[in-house]
Scaffold this motif. Structure first.
Motif, PDB file in Angstrom:
ATOM      1  N   ASN A 159       0.789  -1.216   0.000  1.00  0.00           N
ATOM      2  CA  ASN A 159       0.000   0.000   0.000  1.00  0.00           C
ATOM      3  C   ASN A 159       0.829   1.278   0.000  1.00  0.00           C
ATOM      4  O   ASN A 159       0.283   2.377  -0.053  1.00  0.00           O
ATOM      5  N   ARG A 160       2.160   1.133   0.051  1.00  0.00           N
ATOM      6  CA  ARG A 160       2.991   2.339  -0.015  1.00  0.00           C
ATOM      7  C   ARG A 160       4.128   2.251  -1.021  1.00  0.00           C
ATOM      8  O   ARG A 160       4.736   3.279  -1.344  1.00  0.00           O
ATOM      9  N   ILE A 161       4.406   1.051  -1.548  1.00  0.00           N
ATOM     10  CA  ILE A 161       5.524   0.890  -2.475  1.00  0.00           C
ATOM     11  C   ILE A 161       5.087   0.063  -3.669  1.00  0.00           C
ATOM     12  O   ILE A 161       4.548  -1.038  -3.503  1.00  0.00           O
ATOM     13  N   GLY A 162       5.281   0.579  -4.866  1.00  0.00           N
ATOM     14  CA  GLY A 162       4.943  -0.158  -6.074  1.00  0.00           C
ATOM     15  C   GLY A 162       6.128  -0.958  -6.580  1.00  0.00           C
ATOM     16  O   GLY A 162       7.256  -0.467  -6.579  1.00  0.00           O
ATOM     17  N   GLY A 163       5.885  -2.192  -7.019  1.00  0.00           N
ATOM     18  CA  GLY A 163       6.934  -3.025  -7.591  1.00  0.00           C
ATOM     19  C   GLY A 163       7.534  -3.996  -6.598  1.00  0.00           C
ATOM     20  O   GLY A 163       7.829  -3.638  -5.446  1.00  0.00           O
ATOM     21  N   GLY A 164       7.705  -5.261  -7.029  1.00  0.00           N
ATOM     22  CA  GLY A 164       8.246  -6.284  -6.157  1.00  0.00           C
ATOM     23  C   GLY A 164       9.682  -6.021  -5.736  1.00  0.00           C
ATOM     24  O   GLY A 164      10.048  -6.184  -4.568  1.00  0.00           O
ATOM     25  N   LYS A 165      10.514  -5.617  -6.679  1.00  0.00           N
ATOM     26  CA  LYS A 165      11.921  -5.352  -6.359  1.00  0.00           C
ATOM     27  C   LYS A 165      12.043  -4.181  -5.389  1.00  0.00           C
ATOM     28  O   LYS A 165      12.873  -4.194  -4.477  1.00  0.00           O
ATOM     29  N   GLU A 166      11.214  -3.180  -5.595  1.00  0.00           N
ATOM     30  CA  GLU A 166      11.244  -2.014  -4.710  1.00  0.00           C
ATOM     31  C   GLU A 166      10.820  -2.388  -3.293  1.00  0.00           C
ATOM     32  O   GLU A 166      11.368  -1.867  -2.311  1.00  0.00           O
ATOM     33  N   LYS A 167       9.845  -3.299  -3.180  1.00  0.00           N
ATOM     34  CA  LYS A 167       9.428  -3.763  -1.846  1.00  0.00           C
ATOM     35  C   LYS A 167      10.571  -4.494  -1.152  1.00  0.00           C
ATOM     36  O   LYS A 167      10.803  -4.319   0.049  1.00  0.00           O
ATOM     37  N   MET A 168      11.267  -5.349  -1.885  1.00  0.00           N
ATOM     38  CA  MET A 168      12.399  -6.082  -1.303  1.00  0.00           C
ATOM     39  C   MET A 168      13.469  -5.120  -0.815  1.00  0.00           C
ATOM     40  O   MET A 168      14.021  -5.280   0.279  1.00  0.00           O
TER      41      MET A 168
END
Length: 213
Positions: free
Chosen positions: A14-23
């Motif tokens: 809910n605050r970060i787009g993209g799987g790599k960015e979440k990691m």
């Protein structure tokens, strides 16, 4: 190993787009781990290599789960909305997602069917942009490729991250929230509805149709 609870994933989603960015955000908080690739990465190149490997494996597992699950139902009204939109002679329809192309196509083919997917004018996905939502790049790029002015576009989103991207792109946004996003602040949205079928009767979509005639 690393473990994300459903609640924690919802916070990231809910605050970060993209799987790599979440990691990257997660490892930035708890520290970069040792892995089969070696000790905890310290350089940007090493961290990118680890994140790329994790994203690839995550996508493979996700695709396997989608295939094993078989036909799945879309959220209420989504199929009807896409059918009406793609049948309209003067509308252009795009899907803009932070998901990787391989993962997105797998889900769309299962949930919508390949015939519906083939009717879309554009799919712009995480592989195609440098900056993920809430950055407006994906929406501005879609408008440019479809040769439509941003202010003449209408975005349908399900999260605050997506809404922020649409607003930053100068596009009116309608929101149909998910179970994990329904408590978010959507005050900047044109409207918030639980069922996508309601979107077809809203003034914004009607005015878009009239203006394009």
């Amino acid at each position: 190993g690393c473990s994300w609870s459903e609640e924690y994933y919802d916070q990231l989603q809910n605050r970060i787009g993209g799987g790599k960015e979440k990691m990257r955000a997660f490892f930035g908080e708890v520290g970069w781990p040792n892995s089969s690739l070696g000790l905890s990465p310290t350089t940007e190149a090493e961290r990118s290599r680890l994140v790329d490997a994790l994203q690839l494996r995550k996508t493979e597992i996700f695709q396997e789960l989608v295939r094993e699950a078989g036909p799945s139902a879309a959220r209420p009204g989504i199929v009807e909305l896409i059918d009406r939109a793609t049948e309209h002679p003067n509308w252009k329809v795009a899907i803009c997602s932070a998901a990787t192309r391989s993962a997105a196509v797998e889900v769309l083919d299962v949930v919508l069917g390949k015939d519906r997917v083939a009717k879309l004018d554009l799919m712009l996905l995480g592989d195609d942009v440098t900056h993920k939502k809430p950055h407006p790049e994906v929406y501005l790029s879609a408008a440019e490729r479809l040769t439509v002015a941003p202010e003449e576009c209408v975005v349908i989103e399900d999260s605050k991250v997506g809404l922020e991207a649409a607003v930053a792109a100068g596009m009116p946004c309608l929101v149909t929230p998910t179970q994990s996003t329904m408590t978010q602040d959507f005050s900047e949205a044109v409207a918030v509805v639980p069922d996508a079928r309601e979107l077809l009767s809203l003034p914004t979509l009607h005015s878009l149709a009239m203006d394009s005639l």
